[in-house]
Write a protein that holds these residues in place. Structure first.
Motif, PDB file in Angstrom:
ATOM      1  N   VAL A   8       1.087  -1.021   0.099  1.00  0.00           N
ATOM      2  CA  VAL A   8      -0.083   0.021   0.025  1.00  0.00           C
ATOM      3  C   VAL A   8       0.812   1.240  -0.189  1.00  0.00           C
ATOM      4  N   ASP A   9       0.788   2.047  -0.947  1.00  0.00           N
ATOM      5  CA  ASP A   9       1.234   3.533  -1.157  1.00  0.00           C
ATOM      6  C   ASP A   9       2.698   3.738  -0.443  1.00  0.00           C
ATOM      7  N   VAL A  10       3.532   2.957  -1.094  1.00  0.00           N
ATOM      8  CA  VAL A  10       4.996   3.198  -0.727  1.00  0.00           C
ATOM      9  C   VAL A  10       5.665   4.028  -1.769  1.00  0.00           C
ATOM     10  N   ASP A  13       5.994  10.641  -1.180  1.00  0.00           N
ATOM     11  CA  ASP A  13       5.207  11.701  -0.270  1.00  0.00           C
ATOM     12  C   ASP A  13       5.130  11.128   0.968  1.00  0.00           C
ATOM     13  N   PHE A  14       4.970   9.842   1.215  1.00  0.00           N
ATOM     14  CA  PHE A  14       4.759   9.180   2.576  1.00  0.00           C
ATOM     15  C   PHE A  14       6.091   8.781   3.343  1.00  0.00           C
ATOM     16  N   CYS A  15       7.085   9.098   2.645  1.00  0.00           N
ATOM     17  CA  CYS A  15       8.325   8.773   2.791  1.00  0.00           C
ATOM     18  C   CYS A  15       9.237   9.980   3.563  1.00  0.00           C
ATOM     19  N   ALA A  19       5.610  15.172   1.147  1.00  0.00           N
ATOM     20  CA  ALA A  19       4.740  16.214   1.751  1.00  0.00           C
ATOM     21  C   ALA A  19       4.026  15.709   2.966  1.00  0.00           C
ATOM     22  N   LEU A  20       3.494  14.357   2.982  1.00  0.00           N
ATOM     23  CA  LEU A  20       2.986  13.782   4.191  1.00  0.00           C
ATOM     24  C   LEU A  20       3.712  12.654   4.640  1.00  0.00           C
ATOM     25  N   ALA A  21       4.851  12.945   5.076  1.00  0.00           N
ATOM     26  CA  ALA A  21       5.877  11.880   5.561  1.00  0.00           C
ATOM     27  C   ALA A  21       5.395  11.146   6.735  1.00  0.00           C
ATOM     28  N   GLN A  46      -1.302   2.891  -5.268  1.00  0.00           N
ATOM     29  CA  GLN A  46      -0.909   4.070  -5.601  1.00  0.00           C
ATOM     30  C   GLN A  46      -1.859   5.266  -5.247  1.00  0.00           C
ATOM     31  N   ASP A  47      -1.545   6.037  -4.579  1.00  0.00           N
ATOM     32  CA  ASP A  47      -2.298   7.234  -3.998  1.00  0.00           C
ATOM     33  C   ASP A  47      -2.097   8.133  -5.137  1.00  0.00           C
ATOM     34  N   TRP A  48      -3.244   8.647  -5.683  1.00  0.00           N
ATOM     35  CA  TRP A  48      -3.031   9.283  -7.263  1.00  0.00           C
ATOM     36  C   TRP A  48      -4.083  10.290  -7.168  1.00  0.00           C
ATOM     37  N   HIS A  49      -3.953  11.628  -6.774  1.00  0.00           N
ATOM     38  CA  HIS A  49      -4.937  12.637  -6.673  1.00  0.00           C
ATOM     39  C   HIS A  49      -4.686  13.698  -7.595  1.00  0.00           C
ATOM     40  N   PRO A  50      -5.723  14.071  -8.278  1.00  0.00           N
ATOM     41  CA  PRO A  50      -5.575  15.538  -9.126  1.00  0.00           C
ATOM     42  C   PRO A  50      -5.166  16.337  -8.189  1.00  0.00           C
ATOM     43  N   LEU A  78      -8.409  16.472   6.663  1.00  0.00           N
ATOM     44  CA  LEU A  78      -7.682  17.333   5.428  1.00  0.00           C
ATOM     45  C   LEU A  78      -5.995  17.353   5.714  1.00  0.00           C
ATOM     46  N   TRP A  79      -5.394  16.944   4.267  1.00  0.00           N
ATOM     47  CA  TRP A  79      -4.078  16.504   4.445  1.00  0.00           C
ATOM     48  C   TRP A  79      -3.340  17.759   3.686  1.00  0.00           C
ATOM     49  N   PRO A  80      -1.933  17.811   3.906  1.00  0.00           N
ATOM     50  CA  PRO A  80      -1.424  18.525   2.727  1.00  0.00           C
ATOM     51  C   PRO A  80      -1.392  18.160   1.557  1.00  0.00           C
ATOM     52  N   ASP A  81      -1.016  18.852   0.613  1.00  0.00           N
ATOM     53  CA  ASP A  81      -1.083  18.516  -0.759  1.00  0.00           C
ATOM     54  C   ASP A  81      -0.103  17.294  -0.939  1.00  0.00           C
ATOM     55  N   HIS A  82      -0.518  16.215  -1.544  1.00  0.00           N
ATOM     56  CA  HIS A  82       0.175  14.979  -1.772  1.00  0.00           C
ATOM     57  C   HIS A  82      -0.128  14.223  -2.772  1.00  0.00           C
ATOM     58  N   CYS A  83       0.882  13.348  -3.293  1.00  0.00           N
ATOM     59  CA  CYS A  83       0.494  12.444  -4.294  1.00  0.00           C
ATOM     60  C   CYS A  83      -0.265  13.099  -5.562  1.00  0.00           C
ATOM     61  N   SER A 115      -9.768   8.289  -1.118  1.00  0.00           N
ATOM     62  CA  SER A 115      -9.734   6.861  -0.967  1.00  0.00           C
ATOM     63  C   SER A 115      -8.576   6.323  -0.218  1.00  0.00           C
ATOM     64  N   TYR A 116      -9.049   5.948   1.035  1.00  0.00           N
ATOM     65  CA  TYR A 116      -8.089   5.251   1.795  1.00  0.00           C
ATOM     66  C   TYR A 116      -7.720   3.720   1.222  1.00  0.00           C
ATOM     67  N   SER A 117      -8.889   3.168   1.122  1.00  0.00           N
ATOM     68  CA  SER A 117      -8.924   1.681   1.018  1.00  0.00           C
ATOM     69  C   SER A 117      -8.646   1.406  -0.578  1.00  0.00           C
ATOM     70  N   ASP A 150      -2.499   3.359  10.004  1.00  0.00           N
ATOM     71  CA  ASP A 150      -3.566   3.845  10.533  1.00  0.00           C
ATOM     72  C   ASP A 150      -4.463   4.266   9.549  1.00  0.00           C
ATOM     73  N   PHE A 151      -4.179   4.453   8.287  1.00  0.00           N
ATOM     74  CA  PHE A 151      -5.037   4.921   7.344  1.00  0.00           C
ATOM     75  C   PHE A 151      -5.283   4.155   6.233  1.00  0.00           C
ATOM     76  N   CYS A 152      -4.305   4.235   5.120  1.00  0.00           N
ATOM     77  CA  CYS A 152      -4.661   3.412   4.147  1.00  0.00           C
ATOM     78  C   CYS A 152      -4.500   1.818   4.377  1.00  0.00           C
ATOM     79  N   VAL A 153      -3.687   1.427   5.011  1.00  0.00           N
ATOM     80  CA  VAL A 153      -3.524  -0.007   5.380  1.00  0.00           C
ATOM     81  C   VAL A 153      -4.753  -0.389   6.157  1.00  0.00           C
ATOM     82  N   ALA A 176       3.015   3.852  10.609  1.00  0.00           N
ATOM     83  CA  ALA A 176       1.865   4.935  10.953  1.00  0.00           C
ATOM     84  C   ALA A 176       2.297   6.101  11.096  1.00  0.00           C
ATOM     85  N   ILE A 177       0.930   7.225  10.694  1.00  0.00           N
ATOM     86  CA  ILE A 177       0.965   8.542  10.837  1.00  0.00           C
ATOM     87  C   ILE A 177       0.971   8.891  12.470  1.00  0.00           C
ATOM     88  N   ASP A 178       0.017   8.073  13.072  1.00  0.00           N
ATOM     89  CA  ASP A 178      -0.365   8.038  14.352  1.00  0.00           C
ATOM     90  C   ASP A 178      -0.680   9.349  14.815  1.00  0.00           C
TER      91      ASP A 178
HETATM   92  C1  VGL Z   1      -3.110   8.127   3.119  1.00  0.00           C
HETATM   93  C2  VGL Z   1      -3.469  10.001   3.818  1.00  0.00           C
HETATM   94  C3  VGL Z   1      -4.037  10.460   2.741  1.00  0.00           C
HETATM   95  C4  VGL Z   1      -2.258   6.636   3.133  1.00  0.00           C
HETATM   96  C5  VGL Z   1      -3.304   8.358   1.882  1.00  0.00           C
HETATM   97  O1  VGL Z   1      -1.855   6.176   2.416  1.00  0.00           O
HETATM   98  O2  VGL Z   1      -2.490   6.226   4.627  1.00  0.00           O
HETATM   99  N1  VGL Z   1      -3.150   8.669   4.032  1.00  0.00           N
HETATM  100  N2  VGL Z   1      -3.661   9.697   1.814  1.00  0.00           N
END
Ligand code: VGL
Ligand code: ZN
Length: 199
Positions: A8-10, A13-15, A19-21, A46-50, A78-83, A115-117, A150-153, A176-178
């Motif tokens: 999931v989402d490696v 921006d999540f590292c 942007a959302l480390a 792959q988290d893939w936002h317009p 609400l998240w920082p701009d990411h992915c 879409s987290y899932s 804690d979110f997408c997984v 986790a973001i935690d």
């Molecule tokens: C995620 C927040 C926003 C994740 C994706 O991959 O857990 N979290 N978008």
């Protein structure tokens, strides 16, 4: 009975540096590569936002990242701009053996729904198509790894269990973001849904 590894989402921006480390998000990459090498089937999400996605705080006047808002489907962080589609941040971590994937499933591309899932968007009814893919391949057992625990997984694992898949989350290959106890809450939700957690 056949098995798939879901990663999931490696993504950058999540590292660390993204942007959302997610703290230590990059530490799981080599362990995931090792699991992918021996997996029967490998699926990456792959988290893939317009740009301007509705899950971005920047799309809501007066809101800051990590504030809550009400979407038509319920509460949403609400998240920082990411992915953002096509950006470096949306790319997989450079060390991840992404070429090993049988399928890459993108999610979060509808501007008005997050879409987290990996299975359903946050309205909990718009399917991504992954369920059909797994079923038509005869896959019944899933191992999940990736970001963020804690979110997408969490959302992916719970949906998979609800759909009747046998699901194990490798906690050592997730990070986790935690925020506000979200990791502990996710662990209880997953346990209640019948998700196995190990590692
Ligand atoms: C995620 C927040 C926003 C994740 C994706 O991959 O857990 N979290 N978008
Ligand atoms: Zn996202």
């Amino acid at each position: 009975m056949s098995h798939a590894l879901i990663v999931v989402d490696v993504q950058n921006d999540f590292c660390p540096g993204g942007a959302l480390a997610v703290p230590d998000g990059d530490r799981i990459v080599s362990g995931i590569n090792a699991l992918m090498a021996k997996a029967e089937a490998v699926i990456l999400t792959q988290d893939w936002h317009p740009a301007g996605h509705s899950s971005f705080a920047s799309s809501h006047a007066g809101k800051a990242p990590y504030d809550m808002t009400e979407m038509f489907y319920g509460p949403q962080v609400l998240w920082p701009d990411h992915c953002v589609q096509g950006s470096d941040g949306a790319a997989f971590h450079a060390d991840l053996h992404a070429d090993r994937a049988d399928l890459i499933i993108r999610k979060g591309f509808r501007p008005e729904i997050d879409s987290y899932s990996a299975f359903f968007e946050n309205d909990q009814k718009t399917p991504t198509g992954l369920e059909g893919y797994l079923r038509t391949r005869g896959i019944t057992t899933l191992t999940m790894t990736g970001l963020a625990t804690d979110f997408c997984v969490n959302f992916s694992a719970v949906d998979a269990a609800k759909l009747g898949f046998d699901v194990t989350v490798r906690m050592d290959l997730c990070r986790a973001i935690d925020m506000d106890g979200s990791l502990a809450a996710a662990q209880s939700t997953m346990a209640a849904a019948g998700v196995q957690m190990n590692g």
